[in-house]
Design an enzyme around this catalytic site. Sequence first.
Site, PDB file in Angstrom:
ATOM      1  N   GLU A 239       0.828  -1.209   0.000  1.00  0.00           N
ATOM      2  CA  GLU A 239       0.000   0.000   0.000  1.00  0.00           C
ATOM      3  C   GLU A 239       0.870   1.270   0.000  1.00  0.00           C
ATOM      4  OE1 GLU A 239      -2.665  -1.248  -0.483  1.00  0.00           O
ATOM      5  OE2 GLU A 239      -3.082  -2.924   0.841  1.00  0.00           O
TER       6      GLU A 239
ATOM      7  N   ASP B  59      -1.367  -0.782  -9.995  1.00  0.00           N
ATOM      8  CA  ASP B  59      -1.626  -2.191  -9.710  1.00  0.00           C
ATOM      9  C   ASP B  59      -1.602  -2.950 -11.029  1.00  0.00           C
ATOM     10  OD1 ASP B  59      -1.874  -2.199  -7.014  1.00  0.00           O
ATOM     11  OD2 ASP B  59      -4.044  -2.090  -6.971  1.00  0.00           O
TER      12      ASP B  59
END
Lengths: 259, 528
Positions: free
Chosen positions: B188, B352
């Site tokens: 993250e 991502d």
Amino acid sequence: MNNSSRFHTHPAEHQTEEMARRYFAEGLPDRAAEICRQLLALHPGDAGLRELLLQAEAAIATARQGRLPPLPATDEPHGMLDLEELPEAYGIDECELIARDPFHLFAYWEVTAATLDAARHQLGDEGAQAQLILRLFLASGAATRELRDLALGEARGRRYLPAPKPGTPVRGAVGLLSPSGLFIPLAHSHGLRIPPSEMASPDLRAAWMEVAPARTVGQEREPVQIVRGPERPQPPERGPQLPRWRPGVISYSSKSGNH
Amino acid sequence: MSRGYLAIVLHAHLPFVRHPEHRYFLEENWLYEAITATYLPLLEVWQGLQRDRVPFQVTMSISPPLCSMLQDDLLKQRYAAYLDRLLRLAADERRRTAGDPTFQRLANYYGERFSRLKTLYDRISGDLIGAYRQLQFDGCLELITVGATHGYLPVIRQPEARRAQIEVACENYHRAFHRHPRGIWLPECGFAEGADELLADAGLRFFFMDAHGLLHGRPRPPLGLHAPAFTPSGVAAFARDIESSKQVWSAAEGYPGDGAYRDFYRDLGFDLPLADIAPYIHPDGIRVHTGFKYFRVTGGGIDLAHKLPYDPDLARQRAADHAGNFLFNRERQIEHLAGQMDRKPLVVSPYDAELFGHWWFEGPQFLDFLLRKIAFDQTTVALITPSNYLAEYPTNAVVEPSPSSWGDGGYSSVWVDPSNDWIYRHVHRAEARMHELAAMHRNGADPLRRRALNQAGRELLLAESSDWAFIMKTGTSVRYAVDRVKAHLARFRRLDRELSAGWIDEGWLADLEARDNIFPELDYRKWA
């Protein structure tokens, strides 16, 4: 601010009334009821959903009346293996802080009855009136300074609280506060720095460092090797030439750039 | 000679989901869908560029849980069966759509696509990790690691537990890619004070942060976001470029929302009558995504029922247009920056990996066009990896980065929220207990005890995964995430009880080792 797309979250676009009705019509009232409950949590006043939920629950009840709970179709286990509820308490004295963002802290704590009794005893006559609180301290090096008290009430729990100031190093302690202001700490948190909310000092005279680059192919673990620095250069006469680029400020042509 | 650099960084991660005790497990589909939609199509792109002798450099992180699942024999077998099911559905769909040229064309399109992916999967003998390793060896990819189970460092309390997330990740990487990683993707982008020292201790040379993590650093980075900064421990922090991220990510302005692109939500698994789709969904009749999606985004706010049919040719042309537009913007950005810096500016664009293919079906095509255009259509921008940039510019400013993440709000509010904050008290207790157990057995333990200690480490690592808190916050598959946290902690507590009592149920331990089989070479002494 962007966020990760995260593969595993299929956004709930299929949790629609239409899908609930399809499941119901296809003989899957439990799935229909589940979707209805999720949608009703968002739209509690939707009479159509409520009616469908009632129909689905009635169908589930009817299905249950006539038969025993279904046996597993195979020798597979039901649900998650080794699943147990978590302990309510660990029988320890603890307190912890996590910075949620520059403006909020999250705290959890647990104090045992024995510890509380001993602390009240220590406070003598004031013990009965003493209050369990979370005290925040400024924790910069060896210096500590009280910043804020928060009454807790419960001997264990979790709570959000306003952070004292972005960028501040803090530490917390759960303890008893007597009416005359005497504080007996019972558990301490680790120290942490609340994230800053704005750019650091405009002093741009950074130090510079040279680190040996990683070698190229097939390496085992090699230590990070600082070759030179950190060194702070002499202040330039006119100040450093800095990029004035600010993302999003300059607008480019939106034409397709097929070159 | 280029005037600046672009580093494309793809972060590939899925939580460890493996249930050998069930013949069909819904959440295992996350892996199978991602292999089909992203990991194989990206491999196809990389290999196509190699075949056509297009020079390129891309950075990819492959998280240890994903790496472990891609190497797992059981999951590989199940994936092969999943792919076969897709091919059977394609055959059914060709028959069903025979009278409708629009949908027949799409059924054929999917049939050909899945056949091609199966051929590729068979050609690499199901060894995706081996194929990616070869691409790194060939200098096309720089593969980096990720925290061992994607544990979000700002909420991991015990220093030894943080260290274990980093060290175990490096070992997993070495086992898969036959060398030590040079860089890491912090889960993250979660940076906590002191994390850089752990990275330096592990021999890692660089990591990535969100932009404000560096901008709010002390002192302010003199070269802004377009050059890395060294932390005081000598590890380089690369900051995410805001503008290029927004062009791809933004729901409002990003490319993937274009009306020509394939719609993600409308799927055959939800459209066909249950009797027709039953063989291809959950055995209990729960409808799932099949990957057969016949409609396009069409436009903002259009109801699923009113979407227009997908047109692969139109979407492909749009991907080419968007690649050109992305490159055009990077050229202007780099021209602007290059005039004001003492070195070639670097634009870091991390995403991502699963955005490309899974969410944005045409994402791999976009990358294919973009990398070809960079190689042949201009000279302003060149691709680079962090390692190569550091080799060219080994001297950088020293900055203490600020705690931050790339989650909503930029800090920890996604992972510390009323929906998931109950986790931390229990996980922190297990971290403290793991440290005590490891310290108690610092000098070794008998074989059975060692196995129990190692398994306790695995269960703790799996409980620490940031995915569970994320899922609870986003509100989908919540029950599964809650059960996973509780089950891993329950297993940990039972191992702790048995270790403390001096009696270990070897049968249960063996069963547990077979189920939660991640990190087979784990050494519990990392927590000592």
